[in-house]
Design a protein around this motif. Structure first.
Motif, PDB file in Angstrom:
ATOM      1  N   VAL A  67       0.845  -1.198   0.000  1.00 54.28           N
ATOM      2  CA  VAL A  67       0.000   0.000   0.000  1.00 54.28           C
ATOM      3  C   VAL A  67       0.881   1.250   0.000  1.00 54.28           C
ATOM      4  O   VAL A  67       0.630   2.209  -0.736  1.00 54.28           O
ATOM      5  N   VAL A  68       1.927   1.262   0.826  1.00 55.60           N
ATOM      6  CA  VAL A  68       2.830   2.418   0.886  1.00 55.60           C
ATOM      7  C   VAL A  68       3.527   2.608  -0.454  1.00 55.60           C
ATOM      8  O   VAL A  68       3.627   3.724  -0.967  1.00 55.60           O
ATOM      9  N   VAL A  69       3.995   1.527  -1.062  1.00 58.02           N
ATOM     10  CA  VAL A  69       4.656   1.606  -2.371  1.00 58.02           C
ATOM     11  C   VAL A  69       3.668   2.131  -3.414  1.00 58.02           C
ATOM     12  O   VAL A  69       4.007   2.993  -4.232  1.00 58.02           O
ATOM     13  N   THR A  70       2.451   1.646  -3.401  1.00 64.19           N
ATOM     14  CA  THR A  70       1.426   2.088  -4.347  1.00 64.19           C
ATOM     15  C   THR A  70       1.129   3.566  -4.150  1.00 64.19           C
ATOM     16  O   THR A  70       1.017   4.324  -5.121  1.00 64.19           O
ATOM     17  N   LEU A  71       1.000   4.010  -2.898  1.00 65.20           N
ATOM     18  CA  LEU A  71       0.746   5.414  -2.613  1.00 65.20           C
ATOM     19  C   LEU A  71       1.918   6.302  -3.066  1.00 65.20           C
ATOM     20  O   LEU A  71       1.722   7.377  -3.638  1.00 65.20           O
ATOM     21  N   VAL A  72       3.137   5.867  -2.832  1.00 63.74           N
ATOM     22  CA  VAL A  72       4.320   6.629  -3.240  1.00 63.74           C
ATOM     23  C   VAL A  72       4.362   6.735  -4.766  1.00 63.74           C
ATOM     24  O   VAL A  72       4.626   7.802  -5.315  1.00 63.74           O
ATOM     25  N   LEU A  73       4.095   5.621  -5.444  1.00 62.97           N
ATOM     26  CA  LEU A  73       4.083   5.639  -6.911  1.00 62.97           C
ATOM     27  C   LEU A  73       2.974   6.554  -7.445  1.00 62.97           C
ATOM     28  O   LEU A  73       3.179   7.292  -8.420  1.00 62.97           O
ATOM     29  N   ALA A  74       1.817   6.514  -6.813  1.00 64.01           N
ATOM     30  CA  ALA A  74       0.719   7.393  -7.224  1.00 64.01           C
ATOM     31  C   ALA A  74       1.090   8.851  -6.998  1.00 64.01           C
ATOM     32  O   ALA A  74       0.818   9.724  -7.841  1.00 64.01           O
ATOM     33  N   LEU A  75       1.725   9.139  -5.875  1.00 65.10           N
ATOM     34  CA  LEU A  75       2.150  10.497  -5.565  1.00 65.10           C
ATOM     35  C   LEU A  75       3.201  10.975  -6.571  1.00 65.10           C
ATOM     36  O   LEU A  75       3.148  12.117  -7.035  1.00 65.10           O
ATOM     37  N   ILE A  76       4.141  10.117  -6.917  1.00 65.86           N
ATOM     38  CA  ILE A  76       5.155  10.469  -7.920  1.00 65.86           C
ATOM     39  C   ILE A  76       4.483  10.750  -9.268  1.00 65.86           C
ATOM     40  O   ILE A  76       4.825  11.712  -9.959  1.00 65.86           O
ATOM     41  N   GLY A  77       3.525   9.932  -9.649  1.00 65.77           N
ATOM     42  CA  GLY A  77       2.791  10.146 -10.909  1.00 65.77           C
ATOM     43  C   GLY A  77       2.031  11.470 -10.903  1.00 65.77           C
ATOM     44  O   GLY A  77       2.019  12.206 -11.897  1.00 65.77           O
ATOM     45  N   LEU A  78       1.403  11.769  -9.750  1.00 63.89           N
ATOM     46  CA  LEU A  78       0.663  13.016  -9.614  1.00 63.89           C
ATOM     47  C   LEU A  78       1.605  14.223  -9.691  1.00 63.89           C
ATOM     48  O   LEU A  78       1.313  15.211 -10.378  1.00 63.89           O
ATOM     49  N   LEU A  79       2.739  14.155  -9.022  1.00 62.90           N
ATOM     50  CA  LEU A  79       3.734  15.233  -9.082  1.00 62.90           C
ATOM     51  C   LEU A  79       4.268  15.410 -10.512  1.00 62.90           C
ATOM     52  O   LEU A  79       4.479  16.536 -10.973  1.00 62.90           O
ATOM     53  N   ALA A  80       4.484  14.324 -11.211  1.00 60.84           N
ATOM     54  CA  ALA A  80       4.964  14.391 -12.594  1.00 60.84           C
ATOM     55  C   ALA A  80       3.916  15.063 -13.482  1.00 60.84           C
ATOM     56  O   ALA A  80       4.249  15.870 -14.364  1.00 60.84           O
ATOM     57  N   ALA A  81       2.636  14.758 -13.251  1.00 64.97           N
ATOM     58  CA  ALA A  81       1.560  15.384 -14.033  1.00 64.97           C
ATOM     59  C   ALA A  81       1.505  16.887 -13.761  1.00 64.97           C
ATOM     60  O   ALA A  81       1.369  17.693 -14.689  1.00 64.97           O
TER      61      ALA A  81
END
Length: 144
Positions: free
Chosen positions: A11-25
């Motif tokens: 869950v933490v890895v998924t949240l971090v990846l989602a956050l990185i994707g959101l920051l990239a967008a």
């Protein structure tokens, strides 16, 4: 317990990846907006420069026309107009003076100025012809 830790880690890895994707967008969006702003400012600068060049060219043509028409009026046109009134000379000679003025002005003016005027106003010759007529009328009005 180990299963819960694995799930929590996932869950933490998924949240971090989602956050990185959101920051990239957001970063991509910001870069695109900044690029659009720079392009708009560049276009505005080009428009201002083109406007400045056109105004300078128009001022040059007007000054040359004033000087040329005044010189022709002083040396030739006034006496020629009187000769036309008396019937001694044909009116076509007055028209020839206008052509002479246009040729002198065109020769004295930089080709770049003529090009700028043509790009913005159309025919340089038409513009010059109208300007010459305007200056002749101004000089006649001042002398009468």
């Amino acid at each position: 317990m180990e299963t819960i830790q694995t799930m929590a880690s996932d869950v933490v890895v998924t949240l971090v990846l989602a956050l990185i994707g959101l920051l990239a967008a957001y970063a991509t969006y910001g870069i695109r907006k900044l690029t659009e702003k720079v392009k708009a400012q560049t276009a505005q600068l080009k428009d201002e420069e083109a406007r400045r060049l056109l105004n300078n060219a128009l001022q040059d043509v007007e000054e040359l026309t004033t000087v040329t028409v005044a010189a022709i009026e002083q040396t030739t046109a006034k006496s020629l107009r009187e000769a036309v009134k008396d019937g001694k000379v044909d009116r076509s000679e007055l028209v020839a003076l206008s052509k002479q003025a246009a040729e002198e002005i065109s020769a004295a003016l930089k080709p770049e100025a003529q090009k700028i005027i043509e790009e913005n106003l159309g025919s340089f010759k038409d513009y010059l012809s109208k300007l010459i007529e305007e200056k002749v009328l101004e000089l006649k009005a001042m002398t009468q």
